[in-house]
Enzyme design. Structure first.
Site, mmCIF file in Angstrom:
data_model
loop_
_atom_site.group_PDB
_atom_site.id
_atom_site.type_symbol
_atom_site.label_atom_id
_atom_site.label_comp_id
_atom_site.label_asym_id
_atom_site.label_seq_id
_atom_site.Cartn_x
_atom_site.Cartn_y
_atom_site.Cartn_z
ATOM 1 N N GLU A 80 0.830 -1.219 0.000
ATOM 2 C CA GLU A 80 0.000 0.000 0.000
ATOM 3 C C GLU A 80 0.861 1.264 0.000
ATOM 4 O O GLU A 80 1.773 1.412 0.823
ATOM 5 C CB GLU A 80 -0.897 0.001 1.233
ATOM 6 N N LYS A 82 1.055 4.606 1.235
ATOM 7 C CA LYS A 82 0.370 5.193 2.403
ATOM 8 C C LYS A 82 1.175 6.361 2.970
ATOM 9 O O LYS A 82 2.028 6.164 3.846
ATOM 10 C CB LYS A 82 0.195 4.080 3.447
ATOM 11 N N LYS A 141 -8.215 2.357 -2.359
ATOM 12 C CA LYS A 141 -8.533 2.182 -0.938
ATOM 13 C C LYS A 141 -9.023 3.519 -0.411
ATOM 14 O O LYS A 141 -8.317 4.520 -0.437
ATOM 15 C CB LYS A 141 -7.295 1.703 -0.181
ATOM 16 N N GLU A 188 -14.530 -5.499 2.866
ATOM 17 C CA GLU A 188 -13.891 -5.562 4.194
ATOM 18 C C GLU A 188 -14.917 -5.832 5.288
ATOM 19 O O GLU A 188 -15.933 -5.152 5.378
ATOM 20 C CB GLU A 188 -13.166 -4.244 4.452
ATOM 21 N N ASN A 209 -9.824 -6.742 8.387
ATOM 22 C CA ASN A 209 -8.887 -5.711 8.824
ATOM 23 C C ASN A 209 -8.500 -5.968 10.273
ATOM 24 O O ASN A 209 -9.363 -5.995 11.147
ATOM 25 C CB ASN A 209 -9.494 -4.315 8.645
ATOM 26 N N GLU A 239 -5.667 -7.670 6.303
ATOM 27 C CA GLU A 239 -5.188 -6.296 6.142
ATOM 28 C C GLU A 239 -4.679 -5.722 7.464
ATOM 29 O O GLU A 239 -5.288 -5.944 8.510
ATOM 30 C CB GLU A 239 -6.340 -5.391 5.672
ATOM 31 N N SER A 240 -3.616 -4.980 7.396
ATOM 32 C CA SER A 240 -3.099 -4.131 8.492
ATOM 33 C C SER A 240 -2.273 -4.862 9.541
ATOM 34 O O SER A 240 -2.528 -6.023 9.870
ATOM 35 C CB SER A 240 -4.227 -3.405 9.242
HETATM 36 O O1 LIG Z 1 -4.248 3.166 9.135
HETATM 37 C C1 LIG Z 1 -5.024 3.727 9.931
HETATM 38 O O2 LIG Z 1 -4.634 4.406 10.898
HETATM 39 C C2 LIG Z 1 -6.502 3.614 9.754
HETATM 40 C C3 LIG Z 1 -7.346 4.208 10.666
HETATM 41 C C4 LIG Z 1 -8.710 4.130 10.495
HETATM 42 C C5 LIG Z 1 -9.261 3.465 9.432
HETATM 43 C C6 LIG Z 1 -8.436 2.854 8.489
HETATM 44 C C7 LIG Z 1 -7.072 2.923 8.652
HETATM 45 N N1 LIG Z 1 -6.233 2.351 7.731
HETATM 46 C C8 LIG Z 1 -6.685 1.804 6.506
HETATM 47 C C9 LIG Z 1 -6.129 0.491 6.247
HETATM 48 O O3 LIG Z 1 -6.891 -0.443 6.140
HETATM 49 C C10 LIG Z 1 -4.645 0.342 6.159
HETATM 50 O O4 LIG Z 1 -4.117 1.460 5.505
HETATM 51 C C11 LIG Z 1 -4.116 -0.892 5.466
HETATM 52 O O5 LIG Z 1 -4.770 -2.051 5.840
HETATM 53 C C12 LIG Z 1 -2.618 -1.038 5.785
HETATM 54 O O6 LIG Z 1 -2.429 -1.073 7.169
HETATM 55 P P1 LIG Z 1 -0.975 -1.026 7.807
HETATM 56 O O7 LIG Z 1 -0.142 -2.086 7.164
HETATM 57 O O8 LIG Z 1 -1.158 -1.300 9.263
HETATM 58 O O9 LIG Z 1 -0.435 0.321 7.550
#
Ligand SMILES: O=C(O)c1ccccc1NCC(=O)[C@H](O)[C@H](O)COP(=O)(O)O
Length: 295
Positions: A80, A82, A141, A188, A209, A239-240
């Site tokens: 991503e 970001k 996204k 999601e 997520n 995700e995340s």
């Molecule tokens: O990333 C955040 O802080 C966030 C807060 C609230 C809603 C969504 C958020 N992020 C969106 C995502 O789903 C992430 O950008 C994506 O899954 C990647 O996550 P990461 O690897 O932890 O940066």
């Protein structure tokens, strides 16, 4: 702390302004104007649409995102772009071209582009630029609230769009529109009820997520808890929260088909460190696919 409802309300206001400047009917006719039947475009609709951009990018648009993140032996990685987030603030000032170079060279299967501007410093222009730079399938996204954003995503060169259960108002019609436009929907879900609703609505790709939207905490075990509700023929994206190869291996062991990573790569402060982070995770996922056990 930033509240998810504030992010969504702001997104709605921004969208209303965009739609006043360029109404939905203009986007629809933009599609019609550039559509000349089915040549070079494979849609699941009876009325195939295409854009010049997409024609040159990939002649077969239907399910290219889904196919790209599905592999028999490997768990695939969606990287991503970001720049910032509500939980972390500023993450990276890397130009999109540098990030896409890293993602491509490290073996990413697809790319996620954040297009929300106030909290993630994303933009639709980033998506448009990415579609000219990389051949990798692109996911839009965002907090998608209206069919308008699905048309926008398609016109900007996306192969997939994120639809969040409880945020997109009518999942079934959202997924149908995606099918008509030849774009995949990553749906999601936060719990079992969401997953069951998403499957009923026709979702082919389910995202879990690991970030809690109330307090933004991460729990990788959320994927473990919910994976069994996602049937084997449906693609599961976790995700995340992936920071290390071990995190990625753990999600693979829970039965994810693909993993979406933002901060774990974008948080590195130069191109070679980004590459190391991405490549380390992608390498460890080779041969890591396991069969999902049903709940
Ligand atoms: O990333 C955040 O802080 C966030 C807060 C609230 C809603 C969504 C958020 N992020 C969106 C995502 O789903 C992430 O950008 C994506 O899954 C990647 O996550 P990461 O690897 O932890 O940066």
């Amino acid at each position: 702390m930033i509240q998810i409802q504030d992010i969504i309300s702001q997104r709605r206001k921004d969208l209303q302004k965009t739609m006043e400047i360029k109404p939905l009917k203009d986007l629809k006719s933009q599609f019609e104007d550039i559509s000349d039947g089915s040549k070079g475009f494979v849609s699941r609709s009876k009325n195939p649409l295409k854009t010049e951009n997409l024609k040159t990018r990939n002649p077969k648009n239907a399910e290219i995102f889904k196919d790209s993140i599905t592999h028999e032996e490997n768990v695939c990685v969606i990287c991503e772009y970001k720049p910032a987030s509500p939980s972390m603030g500023d993450i990276s000032s890397a130009p999109i071209k540098d990030a896409l170079d890293v993602f491509g060279e490290s073996g990413a299967s697809a790319v996620s582009i954040l297009t929300e501007k106030n909290f993630f410093k994303g933009s639709l222009n980033n998506l448009k630029s990415a579609s000219k730079i990389t051949e990798l399938p692109l996911l839009r996204k965002d907090f998608v609230l209206d069919e308008y954003q699905i048309y926008e995503a398609k016109l900007a060169g996306a192969s997939a769009v994120l639809l969040i259960c409880g945020v997109y108002p009518d999942l079934s019609s959202g997924i149908n529109l995606c099918n008509d436009l030849g774009i995949d929907a990553l749906v999601e879900c936060k719990n079992r009820v969401d997953i069951e609703g998403a499957l009923k609505a026709g979702a082919q790709i389910i995202g879990i997520n690991n970030r809690n939207f109330e307090d933004f905490t991460i729990d990788l075990k959320k994927t473990q808890k919910l994976a069994g509700y996602v049937p084997p023929e449906i693609v599961l994206v976790s995700e995340s929260g992936v920071k290390t190869p071990d995190d990625a291996k753990l999600l693979a062991s829970y039965g994810a088909d693909a993993i979406l990573i933002g901060t774990g790569i974008m948080g590195e402060n130069n191109k070679s460190k980004m590459f190391e982070a991405a490549n380390g995770i992608i390498n460890v996922l080779n041969g890591s696919k396991v069969e999902r056990t049903s709940n």
